[in-house]
Design an enzyme around this catalytic site. Sequence first.
Site, PDB file in Angstrom:
ATOM      1  N   LYS A  22      44.875  93.272  13.662  1.00  0.00           N
ATOM      2  CA  LYS A  22      44.753  93.765  15.048  1.00  0.00           C
ATOM      3  C   LYS A  22      46.081  93.674  15.786  1.00  0.00           C
ATOM      4  CE  LYS A  22      42.998  90.792  18.270  1.00  0.00           C
ATOM      5  NZ  LYS A  22      43.874  90.549  19.429  1.00  0.00           N
ATOM      6  N   ASN A  23      46.723  92.489  15.706  1.00  0.00           N
ATOM      7  CA  ASN A  23      47.908  92.277  16.534  1.00  0.00           C
ATOM      8  C   ASN A  23      49.156  92.968  16.006  1.00  0.00           C
ATOM      9  OD1 ASN A  23      46.318  90.911  18.282  1.00  0.00           O
ATOM     10  ND2 ASN A  23      46.997  88.853  17.675  1.00  0.00           N
ATOM     11  N   ARG A  92      44.537  92.737  27.610  1.00  0.00           N
ATOM     12  CA  ARG A  92      45.875  92.447  28.125  1.00  0.00           C
ATOM     13  C   ARG A  92      46.965  93.141  27.342  1.00  0.00           C
ATOM     14  NH1 ARG A  92      46.588  87.996  30.866  1.00  0.00           N
ATOM     15  NH2 ARG A  92      48.677  87.963  30.025  1.00  0.00           N
ATOM     16  N   CYS A 116      43.421  84.830  31.605  1.00  0.00           N
ATOM     17  CA  CYS A 116      42.227  85.078  30.809  1.00  0.00           C
ATOM     18  C   CYS A 116      41.640  83.735  30.413  1.00  0.00           C
ATOM     19  CB  CYS A 116      42.510  85.989  29.623  1.00  0.00           C
ATOM     20  SG  CYS A 116      43.200  85.180  28.210  1.00  0.00           S
ATOM     21  N   ARG A 121      48.676  83.074  31.086  1.00  0.00           N
ATOM     22  CA  ARG A 121      49.315  84.154  30.343  1.00  0.00           C
ATOM     23  C   ARG A 121      50.169  85.100  31.207  1.00  0.00           C
ATOM     24  NH1 ARG A 121      45.318  86.363  25.831  1.00  0.00           N
ATOM     25  NH2 ARG A 121      47.309  86.805  24.854  1.00  0.00           N
ATOM     26  N   PRO A 122      51.224  84.553  31.832  1.00  0.00           N
ATOM     27  CA  PRO A 122      52.098  85.413  32.639  1.00  0.00           C
ATOM     28  C   PRO A 122      52.872  86.390  31.760  1.00  0.00           C
ATOM     29  CG  PRO A 122      53.093  83.255  32.344  1.00  0.00           C
ATOM     30  CD  PRO A 122      51.718  83.180  31.729  1.00  0.00           C
ATOM     31  N   ILE A 123      53.420  87.438  32.370  1.00  0.00           N
ATOM     32  CA  ILE A 123      54.292  88.356  31.602  1.00  0.00           C
ATOM     33  C   ILE A 123      55.686  88.426  32.241  1.00  0.00           C
ATOM     34  CG2 ILE A 123      52.425  89.756  30.615  1.00  0.00           C
ATOM     35  CD1 ILE A 123      53.328  91.932  32.722  1.00  0.00           C
ATOM     36  N   ASP A 304      45.897  81.015  17.066  1.00  0.00           N
ATOM     37  CA  ASP A 304      44.709  81.843  16.794  1.00  0.00           C
ATOM     38  C   ASP A 304      43.842  81.273  15.669  1.00  0.00           C
ATOM     39  OD1 ASP A 304      45.478  83.557  18.791  1.00  0.00           O
ATOM     40  OD2 ASP A 304      46.317  85.083  17.470  1.00  0.00           O
ATOM     41  N   ILE A 326      50.466  76.237  22.782  1.00  0.00           N
ATOM     42  CA  ILE A 326      50.752  77.618  23.214  1.00  0.00           C
ATOM     43  C   ILE A 326      49.985  77.988  24.488  1.00  0.00           C
ATOM     44  CG2 ILE A 326      50.845  80.051  22.506  1.00  0.00           C
ATOM     45  CD1 ILE A 326      52.611  78.314  20.744  1.00  0.00           C
ATOM     46  N   ARG A 396      36.109  92.352  19.320  1.00  0.00           N
ATOM     47  CA  ARG A 396      37.470  92.728  19.720  1.00  0.00           C
ATOM     48  C   ARG A 396      38.430  92.595  18.558  1.00  0.00           C
ATOM     49  NH1 ARG A 396      39.679  90.253  25.096  1.00  0.00           N
ATOM     50  NH2 ARG A 396      41.297  91.628  24.356  1.00  0.00           N
TER      51      ARG A 396
HETATM   52  N1  EPU Z   1      54.528  83.350  28.203  1.00  0.00           N
HETATM   53  C1  EPU Z   1      55.203  83.200  29.381  1.00  0.00           C
HETATM   54  N2  EPU Z   1      55.781  84.293  29.936  1.00  0.00           N
HETATM   55  C2  EPU Z   1      55.707  85.514  29.362  1.00  0.00           C
HETATM   56  C3  EPU Z   1      55.023  85.664  28.147  1.00  0.00           C
HETATM   57  C4  EPU Z   1      54.442  84.552  27.593  1.00  0.00           C
HETATM   58  O1  EPU Z   1      55.291  82.108  29.941  1.00  0.00           O
HETATM   59  O2  EPU Z   1      56.254  86.470  29.937  1.00  0.00           O
HETATM   60  C5  EPU Z   1      53.901  82.171  27.565  1.00  0.00           C
HETATM   61  C6  EPU Z   1      52.377  82.287  27.502  1.00  0.00           C
HETATM   62  O3  EPU Z   1      51.758  81.896  28.705  1.00  0.00           O
HETATM   63  C7  EPU Z   1      52.053  81.392  26.336  1.00  0.00           C
HETATM   64  C8  EPU Z   1      53.250  81.587  25.410  1.00  0.00           C
HETATM   65  O4  EPU Z   1      54.283  82.135  26.229  1.00  0.00           O
HETATM   66  O5  EPU Z   1      52.018  80.069  26.758  1.00  0.00           O
HETATM   67  C9  EPU Z   1      53.030  82.508  24.232  1.00  0.00           C
HETATM   68  O6  EPU Z   1      52.397  83.695  24.643  1.00  0.00           O
HETATM   69  P1  EPU Z   1      52.692  85.087  23.944  1.00  0.00           P
HETATM   70  O7  EPU Z   1      53.359  85.982  24.938  1.00  0.00           O
HETATM   71  O8  EPU Z   1      53.338  84.900  22.639  1.00  0.00           O
HETATM   72  O9  EPU Z   1      51.212  85.646  23.723  1.00  0.00           O
HETATM   73  P2  EPU Z   1      50.810  87.146  23.719  1.00  0.00           P
HETATM   74  O10 EPU Z   1      51.922  87.963  23.232  1.00  0.00           O
HETATM   75  O11 EPU Z   1      50.160  87.499  25.013  1.00  0.00           O
HETATM   76  C10 EPU Z   1      49.957  87.260  21.256  1.00  0.00           C
HETATM   77  C11 EPU Z   1      48.673  87.599  20.563  1.00  0.00           C
HETATM   78  C12 EPU Z   1      47.668  86.490  20.818  1.00  0.00           C
HETATM   79  C13 EPU Z   1      48.238  85.187  20.265  1.00  0.00           C
HETATM   80  C14 EPU Z   1      49.593  84.890  20.913  1.00  0.00           C
HETATM   81  C15 EPU Z   1      50.280  83.676  20.363  1.00  0.00           C
HETATM   82  C16 EPU Z   1      48.707  90.016  20.597  1.00  0.00           C
HETATM   83  C17 EPU Z   1      48.144  91.290  21.123  1.00  0.00           C
HETATM   84  N3  EPU Z   1      48.195  88.874  21.086  1.00  0.00           N
HETATM   85  O12 EPU Z   1      49.645  87.153  22.633  1.00  0.00           O
HETATM   86  O13 EPU Z   1      46.487  86.828  20.097  1.00  0.00           O
HETATM   87  O14 EPU Z   1      47.367  84.124  20.532  1.00  0.00           O
HETATM   88  O15 EPU Z   1      50.467  86.028  20.736  1.00  0.00           O
HETATM   89  O16 EPU Z   1      50.464  83.805  18.997  1.00  0.00           O
HETATM   90  O17 EPU Z   1      49.587  90.032  19.749  1.00  0.00           O
HETATM   91  C18 EPU Z   1      44.186  86.836  19.628  1.00  0.00           C
HETATM   92  O18 EPU Z   1      44.407  87.707  18.766  1.00  0.00           O
HETATM   93  O19 EPU Z   1      43.083  86.241  19.723  1.00  0.00           O
HETATM   94  C19 EPU Z   1      45.245  86.482  20.572  1.00  0.00           C
HETATM   95  C20 EPU Z   1      45.004  85.859  21.708  1.00  0.00           C
END
Ligand code: EPU
Length: 417
Positions: A22-23, A92, A116, A121-123, A304, A326, A396
């Site tokens: 998926k990811n 997201r 969530c 989960r900020p971006i 995960d 994480i 999902r």
């Molecule tokens: N973070 C920030 N700022 C940002 C982005 C991230 O502080 O701008 C923090 C997050 O809050 C978190 C950490 O960085 O504490 C890691 O988050 P990451 O951005 O890596 O997560 P993600 O990209 O939103 C992806 C997977 C998730 C998986 C995580 C960690 C996808 C679509 N989603 O999420 O998958 O848990 O990486 O490996 O690739 C799932 O499949 O169930 C799932 C949640």
Amino acid sequence: MEKIVIEGGHRLEGTVAVSGAKNAALPILVSALLTEGWNTFHNVPDLRDIRTIKRLLIDLGAKVQTSGSMVEIDASGLNSYEAPYDLVRTMRASVLVLGPLLARLGRARVSLPGGCAIGARPINLHLKGLEELGALISLEHGYIEAQARSLKGAEIYFDVVTVTGTENLMMAAVLAKGVTTLRNAAREPEVVALAEALNRMGAQITGAGTPVITITGVEALKPTSFTIIPDRIETGTFMVAAGVTQGNIKIMGCEANHLRAIIHKLQQAGITVEQEEDGLRVVGTETISSVDVKTLPYPGFPTDMQAQFMVLMCLANGLSVISETIFENRFIHVSELQRMGADITVSGTAAVVRGGTGLTGARVMATDLRASASLIIAGLAAEGTTEVSRVYHIDRGYECIEKKLAQLGGHLRRVPE
Ligand code: EPU
């Protein structure tokens, strides 16, 4: 709504095939926005999140055709730059269109995702990186408004390792002028797969899979064909399912190299994992040893898989400490596992699991994707009947999970609530 009803106590035996990841599929399908013409993607799993991303791509003006696990996408007709609230709220990962839309149209309007179930989960790091590439970003009425006449290569350092952040920046930088360097980049196999797909489209990306990714911008990308890598989390979930039922299964079509941390921890727990010619053999044991686990970015143990591994530790002899580094709220499955008799104490970012108490069937509620998987696994190992409600979460990210587990001899079925 539907629920999954599980009769526990049946050993898993036989062969199961894993689906595409998926990811990996999500960003790779989105990357089609960077090209004009038909891209062909193979081994795309049929999941709710994949249907959501296809809907978003169609909303943006792309044509999408699906035939079994093959998805074809042509974004020549891209005519919108907006990812609306309803879609981002549902998933997201919709924010992944931000980078490609900016690269291709110079403009993007994407609903800012809220928190969530598993964390805030900020971006912010996606947005900071895009600003460093020259985008102007503002937040208006809950939407990120991003504009850039042209993107320019830059040095970007991620304060925190972010998977979709790395992917978004990579997709923005492929058409930028000059060289972009991403430092402290995510090393996940899904990031490497996206880089490979982009390179097949004509991008110049090196270093994917290491913390430093270098992207030399090119004028344009061309459509390609690409096969999605196997889902390492689905694979790990089946491995644990075999472990908790003292099963003996063969998992076909998986990639052991993406699973080293998981395999290592399973072996420490006493589970046999062996590479066979055409797949991985996983054999459970009567006496599971307790092991400590700490979630980390790849190549560390994946967050995960944390909820699923915790179920195995509930059946182990002794104490194990599971640390989640994480996401700040990723122990929501604990209270449901406690309803099944698990002895778990959460203190901050650590859960102490006192194994060996056994699990008994109960009615439990799924709260997110991986928590749902852990409850189904717990149901397979529990004495009696477990009913997992709100299983839409599982759809999902797992393709036909109840069918695949039933094929292995698990007694479970999906019924209306
Ligand atoms: N973070 C920030 N700022 C940002 C982005 C991230 O502080 O701008 C923090 C997050 O809050 C978190 C950490 O960085 O504490 C890691 O988050 P990451 O951005 O890596 O997560 P993600 O990209 O939103 C992806 C997977 C998730 C998986 C995580 C960690 C996808 C679509 N989603 O999420 O998958 O848990 O990486 O490996 O690739 C799932 O499949 O169930 C799932 C949640």
